[in-house]
Design a protein around this motif. Structure first.
Motif, PDB file in Angstrom:
ATOM      1  N   UNK A   9       0.806  -1.232   0.000  1.00  0.00           N
ATOM      2  CA  UNK A   9       0.000   0.000   0.000  1.00  0.00           C
ATOM      3  C   UNK A   9       0.842   1.286   0.000  1.00  0.00           C
ATOM      4  N   UNK A  38       1.947   3.097  -3.582  1.00  0.00           N
ATOM      5  CA  UNK A  38       1.087   3.969  -4.390  1.00  0.00           C
ATOM      6  C   UNK A  38       0.903   5.354  -3.764  1.00  0.00           C
ATOM      7  N   UNK A  89      -2.555  -1.717   9.512  1.00  0.00           N
ATOM      8  CA  UNK A  89      -3.320  -0.481   9.359  1.00  0.00           C
ATOM      9  C   UNK A  89      -2.497   0.481   8.532  1.00  0.00           C
ATOM     10  N   UNK A  90      -3.174   1.379   7.812  1.00  0.00           N
ATOM     11  CA  UNK A  90      -2.440   2.437   7.138  1.00  0.00           C
ATOM     12  C   UNK A  90      -3.166   3.761   7.311  1.00  0.00           C
ATOM     13  N   UNK A 110      -3.074   7.722   5.848  1.00  0.00           N
ATOM     14  CA  UNK A 110      -2.614   8.408   4.645  1.00  0.00           C
ATOM     15  C   UNK A 110      -3.139   9.837   4.600  1.00  0.00           C
ATOM     16  N   UNK A 113      -9.677  -0.285  12.546  1.00  0.00           N
ATOM     17  CA  UNK A 113      -9.200   0.981  11.990  1.00  0.00           C
ATOM     18  C   UNK A 113      -9.594   2.128  12.907  1.00  0.00           C
ATOM     19  N   UNK A 114      -8.614   2.862  13.430  1.00  0.00           N
ATOM     20  CA  UNK A 114      -8.978   4.015  14.257  1.00  0.00           C
ATOM     21  C   UNK A 114      -9.716   5.031  13.391  1.00  0.00           C
ATOM     22  N   UNK A 134      -7.277  15.624   2.215  1.00  0.00           N
ATOM     23  CA  UNK A 134      -7.743  14.257   2.042  1.00  0.00           C
ATOM     24  C   UNK A 134      -6.947  13.280   2.884  1.00  0.00           C
ATOM     25  N   UNK A 135      -7.656  12.581   3.743  1.00  0.00           N
ATOM     26  CA  UNK A 135      -7.028  11.583   4.607  1.00  0.00           C
ATOM     27  C   UNK A 135      -7.613  10.214   4.275  1.00  0.00           C
ATOM     28  N   UNK A 136      -6.823   9.170   4.498  1.00  0.00           N
ATOM     29  CA  UNK A 136      -7.410   7.836   4.364  1.00  0.00           C
ATOM     30  C   UNK A 136      -6.952   6.954   5.510  1.00  0.00           C
ATOM     31  N   UNK A 137      -7.863   6.138   5.997  1.00  0.00           N
ATOM     32  CA  UNK A 137      -7.607   5.192   7.077  1.00  0.00           C
ATOM     33  C   UNK A 137      -7.913   3.805   6.539  1.00  0.00           C
ATOM     34  N   UNK A 138      -6.969   2.894   6.685  1.00  0.00           N
ATOM     35  CA  UNK A 138      -7.067   1.587   6.029  1.00  0.00           C
ATOM     36  C   UNK A 138      -6.731   0.468   7.008  1.00  0.00           C
ATOM     37  N   UNK A 139      -7.427  -0.645   6.900  1.00  0.00           N
ATOM     38  CA  UNK A 139      -7.092  -1.788   7.746  1.00  0.00           C
ATOM     39  C   UNK A 139      -8.161  -2.861   7.698  1.00  0.00           C
ATOM     40  N   UNK A 140      -8.013  -3.875   8.563  1.00  0.00           N
ATOM     41  CA  UNK A 140      -9.014  -4.941   8.595  1.00  0.00           C
ATOM     42  C   UNK A 140     -10.280  -4.418   9.260  1.00  0.00           C
TER      43      UNK A 140
END
Lengths: 429, 429
Positions: free
Chosen positions: A276, A279, A297-298, A300, B137-138, B296-302
């Motif tokens: 991840x 990109x 977790x990510x 961004x 994901x927080x 723009x923020x993004x939060x990613x995870x399970x």
């Protein structure tokens, strides 16, 4: 809602400070509703009082930051000066005089965070610093609070926008380092003196802060192994592409496999395009966190800039003001594990090594022998020969960094090795 | 550090509850250090007491959840039962009897969050629910706290792992919906009755919670426009590909351009492959947040699973325990804006419409006239004809959803339109 306002002093009124002041004015009603009391900007300490500052009452401007933090009626001091001094003394003075502090000062926190946290605790104040790492991206709070019930094992991040812009430009356009730096400078992504960014100092400060929070220990900037991107070549980027990778400047904080130590480092590395982080384009930042229960977790977002950094500062300001109203403090420093920071030589990683070698039989055997003698196992080798010269690209399996750099040193001594064209670590697999 | 432990009661001991209990035991020392006092699990309410629960003292097991929350000495109740009742009554009873609550119950919070927050405030307790949205994901904490000084304008998220797995499978393998659902079921990503996931109920509950927090207002699950993925076809996915897009089930919460209302909706949509959400694969979740200052923020995870959800629950548990020790409470409900939720017809979006039409001259003119009459402007049209039949793919510019659906209705009445093969919204541009 309480009608008596909470008093805020602002130290510094540059790109971030002026944006903090602007939002405090334009969004005053929202901030009051979210805090439970209005907030009032009662003073702004600057170096150049004559500069016109739109939207800020000139009566608030002062050059005497010390007197401002010593007033005794300030609830929260927002420090966006940066650098070690006078910021450090001003923050400590603020604590002594009854104020909690919101800071965006990564250099100071990475150098002397422990002393600042101790002072905050001694006086019963808050020290919040979301803006010190990766601008607007919520990272300090998620690590300190959301993951407080989990065990973080690894933090892998792109935490410097300037270098990511440069590397991304090299990757997409095939440009060399200097050309990409020039473009970054022209577009305002790199400063006139880009040293702090391109040599990795900025990222190292953030790595120290992140490692400390993630592992509940203390890591100073001096504990962070640091390599910049100035030696990354177009050929390195092309090599990365051939491996299905891209090159990023990564801040990597890891807990050792036995759990008894941690490491923190900043260096360019190849990461697979499927990761991840690969990109993350232009000047964006992103931080990848691996925790035992949460998994991967990510986070961004924009890692710098006046508005994004102000957003982080104001989020902290709201939290600290709420704490003030509730006569409480938020979570303080959590450094109970006291884990030692191991040197770079103990980090386990992989190398991608490009060698210029003589194009004759037996070279590969010689090279392979060196790897074997150093206990480094080879994953893949690619040979390319033309006109009596040849290149050999070796990608190793995971090994301690000391063994890998020992291998490179031994390779340099071989008669058949004319030069080590490049060495880069491979991460994120 | 305080030696007297904080007492925790666990309601529910399924996949998440048993993991919460396990981590509380195995990581007891870390939790104590981070909280400032040990935590003790004093009771676990379950429906089936005879089931063997490894690592949990059988003496703690009870079927009388009401008696457990009424004990009066419980500091924190962790509710991982799910559903509306008895969870709602138990949480309220817990507040009355001195406990703060950590809940993972999205259905209840989306249905009756306001009443629960009011009860928490009345009794001076905390209600934390990070685990209710997007698992580990927080997201709740960053929105409630990190962005408390900013203005969120849009939340765009993949918040259901089951549907993302199915759509990803359709995208990568070309499979149809049923085939992909079968694979998701076989791999444990979909439940035996997948309705809550595939019809978008689960995502709608999360959208309601996110919209409420993001816009400081109240949004209930019934306010959320909801469409599932059961009608998404392999042809839709292929059409999306031709446009450089992929299909995702999105939860979209938006502030209206005039700032006077909000909308919340869940439906499949095409998003460009260049959008960060497009690369969210398999059962992962990710939420994209647009805020005025932060950008723009993004939060990613399970987004689901026992361990990730337990991580979120334990992060909240640590925060609530710290608040208890400090005799404080964290931020409560912030719904001061009281913004109305507009109906779907007022949402401004774009449509991708696939029509089966007669292959004869004048059809495009007829179709274009219908769009014009409805005030919908066309972005692109693609015609394909063979054997007397033809298809017409129209992508519109942005228009209110009511005008777009009115257009589709009028198109269906045209003699030359044999059928509307598919309609899908286009987002994320």
């Amino acid at each position: 809602m309480r009608t008596r306002p909470l008093k805020v002093a602002l130290l510094g009124c540059g790109v971030v400070g002026s944006e903090v002041a602007r939002i405090m004015t334009t969004h005053a009603d929202d901030l009051a509703a979210r805090i439970g009391a209005p907030v009032e900007l009662v003073g702004v300490a600057v170096r150049r009082p004559s500069k016109v500052r739109e939207g800020i009452d000139p009566a608030l401007i002062t050059t005497d930051a010390t007197a401002l933090v010593q007033r005794g009626d300030i609830d929260v001091v927002v420090e966006v000066i940066g650098g070690i001094e006078p910021a450090r003394t001003l923050i400590t003075t603020a604590f002594e005089n009854g104020a909690s502090v919101v800071s965006a000062n990564k250099a100071l926190l990475a150098e002397d965070g422990a002393a600042l946290h101790a002072a905050a605790e001694k006086y019963g104040r808050d020290l919040y610093y979301e803006a010190a790492v990766a601008g607007a991206i919520p990272l300090v709070r998620p690590l300190r609070e959301s993951l407080a019930g989990d065990k973080v094992n690894r933090v892998l991040g792109i935490v410097n926008g300037t270098t990511n812009f440069i590397l991304d430009k090299m990757d997409t356009s095939g440009a060399g380092y200097s050309e990409a730096l020039d473009e970054a400078t022209a577009l305002g992504y790199a400063e006139a003196d880009p040293t702090a960014d391109v040599e990795g100092f900025d990222a190292a400060a953030k790595a120290a802060i992140l490692a400390g929070i993630a592992f509940h220990t203390r890591v100073k900037i001096g504990d962070v192994h640091r390599e910049g991107i100035t030696e990354v070549t177009a050929a390195d980027i092309a090599s990365a592409r051939r491996m299905g990778c891209t090159v990023k400047l990564l801040a990597i904080c890891e807990r050792a496999a036995d759990g008894r130590s941690v490491t923190a480092r900043v260096h360019p590395a190849m990461i697979p395009l499927s990761h991840p982080l690969a990109s993350v384009r232009e000047a964006y930042n992103a931080v990848f966190v691996e925790a035992e229960a949460a998994g991967q977790l990510m986070f961004y977002g924009p890692g710098a800039g006046g508005s994004p950094t102000a957003s982080a500062v104001l989020g902290d300001l709201v939290a600290v003001c709420r704490n003030k109203l509730g006569e409480a403090t938020g979570p303080g420093e959590s450094a109970y594990t006291r884990l030692p920071v191991s040197p770079m030589g103990e980090v386990v990683t992989r190398y991608h090594i490009s060698l210029d070698v003589a194009d004759k039989p037996g070279v590969l055997a010689q090279v392979a022998t060196v790897f074997a003698e150093q206990g480094v196992s080879i994953d893949t080798v690619r040979q390319q020969g033309k006109d009596g010269e040849a290149s050999l690209v070796v990608v190793t399996h995971r090994a301690p960094d000391a063994a890998l750099s020992g291998t490179v040193e031994a390779l340099r001594k071989l008669d058949t090795v004319r030069g080590v064209a490049s060495i880069m670590r491979v991460e994120g697999e």
